[in-house]
Design a protein around this motif. Sequence first.
Motif, PDB file in Angstrom:
ATOM      1  N   PRO A 109      32.728  46.480  38.490  1.00 17.03           N
ATOM      2  CA  PRO A 109      32.769  45.325  37.593  1.00 17.03           C
ATOM      3  C   PRO A 109      33.209  44.062  38.322  1.00 17.03           C
ATOM      4  N   HIS A 110      32.818  42.911  37.769  1.00 20.04           N
ATOM      5  CA  HIS A 110      33.243  41.619  38.298  1.00 20.04           C
ATOM      6  C   HIS A 110      33.627  40.710  37.138  1.00 20.04           C
ATOM      7  N   PRO A 111      34.651  39.869  37.305  1.00 25.10           N
ATOM      8  CA  PRO A 111      35.002  38.909  36.257  1.00 25.10           C
ATOM      9  C   PRO A 111      34.144  37.652  36.351  1.00 25.10           C
ATOM     10  N   SER A 112      34.403  36.708  35.456  1.00 29.99           N
ATOM     11  CA  SER A 112      33.636  35.465  35.408  1.00 29.99           C
ATOM     12  C   SER A 112      34.163  34.427  36.387  1.00 29.99           C
ATOM     13  N   PHE A 113      35.226  34.740  37.115  1.00 27.44           N
ATOM     14  CA  PHE A 113      35.860  33.789  38.023  1.00 27.44           C
ATOM     15  C   PHE A 113      36.093  34.453  39.372  1.00 27.44           C
ATOM     16  N   HIS A 114      36.398  33.617  40.359  1.00 31.92           N
ATOM     17  CA  HIS A 114      36.656  34.110  41.708  1.00 31.92           C
ATOM     18  C   HIS A 114      38.134  34.405  41.897  1.00 31.92           C
ATOM     19  N   ILE A 115      38.426  35.585  42.433  1.00 33.62           N
ATOM     20  CA  ILE A 115      39.768  35.927  42.883  1.00 33.62           C
ATOM     21  C   ILE A 115      39.707  36.091  44.386  1.00 33.62           C
ATOM     22  N   GLY A 116      40.484  35.319  45.127  1.00 28.37           N
ATOM     23  CA  GLY A 116      40.474  35.401  46.578  1.00 28.37           C
ATOM     24  C   GLY A 116      41.417  34.382  47.183  1.00 28.37           C
ATOM     25  N   GLU A 117      41.584  34.458  48.503  1.00 28.01           N
ATOM     26  CA  GLU A 117      42.479  33.534  49.191  1.00 28.01           C
ATOM     27  C   GLU A 117      42.015  32.098  48.976  1.00 28.01           C
ATOM     28  N   GLY A 118      42.971  31.208  48.664  1.00 26.57           N
ATOM     29  CA  GLY A 118      42.651  29.808  48.457  1.00 26.57           C
ATOM     30  C   GLY A 118      41.957  29.524  47.142  1.00 26.57           C
ATOM     31  N   MET A 119      42.005  30.473  46.215  1.00 31.95           N
ATOM     32  CA  MET A 119      41.294  30.313  44.954  1.00 31.95           C
ATOM     33  C   MET A 119      41.877  29.192  44.113  1.00 31.95           C
ATOM     34  N   GLN A 120      41.044  28.639  43.260  1.00 32.31           N
ATOM     35  CA  GLN A 120      41.458  27.625  42.309  1.00 32.31           C
ATOM     36  C   GLN A 120      42.049  28.294  41.066  1.00 32.31           C
ATOM     37  N   PRO A 121      42.849  27.549  40.282  1.00 28.51           N
ATOM     38  CA  PRO A 121      43.349  28.133  39.026  1.00 28.51           C
ATOM     39  C   PRO A 121      42.205  28.630  38.155  1.00 28.51           C
ATOM     40  N   ILE A 122      42.420  29.759  37.509  1.00 31.02           N
ATOM     41  CA  ILE A 122      41.379  30.377  36.693  1.00 31.02           C
ATOM     42  C   ILE A 122      41.152  29.577  35.420  1.00 31.02           C
ATOM     43  N   LYS A 123      39.901  29.310  35.132  1.00 30.71           N
ATOM     44  CA  LYS A 123      39.529  28.701  33.852  1.00 30.71           C
ATOM     45  C   LYS A 123      39.219  29.837  32.887  1.00 30.71           C
ATOM     46  N   ARG A 124      40.104  30.047  31.938  1.00 32.58           N
ATOM     47  CA  ARG A 124      39.936  31.162  31.011  1.00 32.58           C
ATOM     48  C   ARG A 124      38.783  30.916  30.042  1.00 32.58           C
ATOM     49  N   THR A 125      38.103  31.992  29.682  1.00 32.01           N
ATOM     50  CA  THR A 125      37.138  31.942  28.602  1.00 32.01           C
ATOM     51  C   THR A 125      37.889  32.024  27.283  1.00 32.01           C
ATOM     52  N   PRO A 126      37.731  31.060  26.384  1.00 37.70           N
ATOM     53  CA  PRO A 126      38.453  31.124  25.103  1.00 37.70           C
ATOM     54  C   PRO A 126      38.086  32.383  24.317  1.00 37.70           C
ATOM     55  N   ILE A 127      39.089  33.059  23.825  1.00 37.05           N
ATOM     56  CA  ILE A 127      38.872  34.295  23.066  1.00 37.05           C
ATOM     57  C   ILE A 127      39.748  34.297  21.825  1.00 37.05           C
ATOM     58  N   THR A 128      39.368  35.121  20.859  1.00 36.57           N
ATOM     59  CA  THR A 128      40.186  35.413  19.688  1.00 36.57           C
ATOM     60  C   THR A 128      40.500  36.902  19.707  1.00 36.57           C
ATOM     61  N   ILE A 129      41.776  37.248  19.568  1.00 33.74           N
ATOM     62  CA  ILE A 129      42.169  38.647  19.570  1.00 33.74           C
ATOM     63  C   ILE A 129      42.031  39.220  18.160  1.00 33.74           C
ATOM     64  N   VAL A 130      41.376  40.362  18.064  1.00 34.10           N
ATOM     65  CA  VAL A 130      41.221  41.034  16.779  1.00 34.10           C
ATOM     66  C   VAL A 130      42.593  41.420  16.248  1.00 34.10           C
ATOM     67  N   LYS A 131      42.805  41.157  14.980  1.00 36.17           N
ATOM     68  CA  LYS A 131      44.072  41.539  14.357  1.00 36.17           C
ATOM     69  C   LYS A 131      44.285  43.036  14.492  1.00 36.17           C
ATOM     70  N   ARG A 132      45.503  43.414  14.850  1.00 32.43           N
ATOM     71  CA  ARG A 132      45.819  44.828  15.032  1.00 32.43           C
ATOM     72  C   ARG A 132      45.627  45.589  13.733  1.00 32.43           C
ATOM     73  N   LYS A 133      44.950  46.726  13.828  1.00 32.15           N
ATOM     74  CA  LYS A 133      44.685  47.559  12.652  1.00 32.15           C
ATOM     75  C   LYS A 133      45.642  48.741  12.596  1.00 32.15           C
ATOM     76  N   ASN A 134      45.812  49.255  11.400  1.00 30.69           N
ATOM     77  CA  ASN A 134      46.563  50.494  11.242  1.00 30.69           C
ATOM     78  C   ASN A 134      45.787  51.614  11.900  1.00 30.69           C
ATOM     79  N   SER A 135      46.433  52.391  12.743  1.00 28.56           N
ATOM     80  CA  SER A 135      45.736  53.427  13.508  1.00 28.56           C
ATOM     81  C   SER A 135      45.534  54.711  12.736  1.00 28.56           C
ATOM     82  N   ASN A 136      46.021  54.801  11.538  1.00 32.70           N
ATOM     83  CA  ASN A 136      45.864  56.029  10.748  1.00 32.70           C
ATOM     84  C   ASN A 136      44.497  56.094  10.097  1.00 32.70           C
TER      85      ASN A 136
END
Length: 616
Positions: free
Chosen positions: A589-616
């Motif tokens: 797998p690969h992410p949408s950004f570069h990780i490596g020496e001298g890398m620039q700050p990561i520009k996050r992809t905006p996301i919404t976290i699904v509300k936690r559900k009852n696991s039962n």
Amino acid sequence: MHACSFPGKVFLLCIGLLYTGQALAQRQMEYLGRGLVAVPIGSGSVYVGWRFLGNEPENLTFNLYRKTGSSKAVKVNQSPITTSTNYLDPKADLRQPTAYFVRPVLQGKEQEASEPVKVWTQQYLSIPLKTPQGYTPNDASVGDLDGDGEYEIILHQTGQGRDTPSKGFTDEPIFQAYKLDGTLLWTINLGKNIREGAHYTQFIVMDMDGDGKAEFACKTADGTIDGAGKALGDKAKDWRDADGKILQGPEFFTVFNGQTGAALATADYLPGRGNLAGWGGVGGNGGNDATGNRVDRFVAGAAYLDGKLPSVLMCRGYYGRSVIAAWDYRGGQLTSRWVFDSQDGENPYSGMGNHGLSIADVDQDGKDEIIYGAMVVDDNGQGLFTTGLRHGDALHVTELDPSRPGLEVFGIHENEHSTSGPGAALYDARTGAILWRGLEGQDVGRGVAADIDPTNPGAEMWFSGSNGLLNLKEQKIGPNPPSTNFVIWWDGDLTRELLDGNHIDKYRGGRLVTAENCASNNGSKSTPALSADILGDWREEVIFRTKDNQELRIITTTMPTSHRFLTLMHDPQYRMAIAWQNVAYNQPPHPSFHIGEGMQPIKRTPITIVKRKNSN
């Protein structure tokens, strides 16, 4: 390994701090706990790692607590942990039961604690299996099947399989779902009318409907038995011919409940077989095949085609005709979103497919595209462009060259029948512009692009016939790596390591890990059951089967790092890559950004976290 639940006001504050001035996040992603791991590393020291979540602000810090026996928990760190999400505790007393938990610190105030986790007894988490007699654990995927913020493992158990050109009968493909403590949640048997083999049995695990619990989806047929013991179609039918191939009879696509394995919705598989000879010849060049080889070449994936919820992609063909069918499962209903069909050899998209695919938002419009080898299909099901580079075996899509905007695609190609096609090439993921090409008229069987050399900016390329490690301008900068297979973030620096067979190597640095008594899968491809950021900090774990086929082992790094990133599973491109990793010729797998020496700050992809559900 459950994580803290932030109080509502704090959660909203986190979102506000992160997205001030930005549009509200669109892609909906799974709720995850801290994924805490605590691993002994000798002399009473314990390595502890945990997740930094994709919706948390950059100024969030952590306190780590150790609880020994019945005594009161003590804070391990003197000041909040700011630069990483791992810690080396040198003062643990492992003669007594010991557990750890973390508390996030926001603006100087501690938040709710994560659930404590016990110290492992070794560097891996053992998951006992109920492997059917004569079967072998093969490819795996992960998803939160019950909504508790912790991943479950969905495992393909394989018996006797066959390649698509080969005659002969196969065993029935079996899938199982396990919790990390070894609890078997369900077993699904695809039945005798689905042939076993790397090209037939693609599966996707993903929360398709946004209810906080992942579904399981795959191709099915008459006689498939779901996790509740119910048969799909006519279980008495046997559509196998004298050669063991299945070239007649109905084909289905089914979405299963991830928690119970019960079939939720089934539709006719798109596309049907049609003309068996209409799927191309060798390499997509000339000749037709009516023996069931190329018509039964499948791949699969998941993508945010509407920018909000994932759709499942079921794909057929790539040597000649290529078809991608996008499916939505929403509100209990399974519907076809669109079907892309290259149709025939007159279409420029024919012959451009791959033994896998990749998913990425190449045009930065908040919706995903499908990189299907040498072509890209837009989120609306229309062809975006074709490069003309033709079919290939391996594909890598990420920010390979951080000096230029956008993503790049590196692939290898089968062009031994062509005088003008490259064996390896690099192109712009948004426009299709060819950035580099080489090995004209050759069939290249293995190839990787990743940043493994800290002295060279950006990624490097190496492949069969590269005769060394190349930079993105084809200049040789080092000797060949010892393997041309998977890569993994494992040690404390920003470059990736080499994952092959049951071991991990550092380029020019030697062996880091050998998983004793473990085995890889898929013959000479030597791939793990899965490699992904499953637990701990942003670095990746690897899952192997044991040689006796009775256990899976999730192995994690214990090497401290001073780098801190969000969990890679909250980067949508990386998360979709984990969904497709099991497909056909498995790729890392690969992410949408570069990780490596001298890398620039990561520009996050905006996301919404699904509300936690009852696991039962």
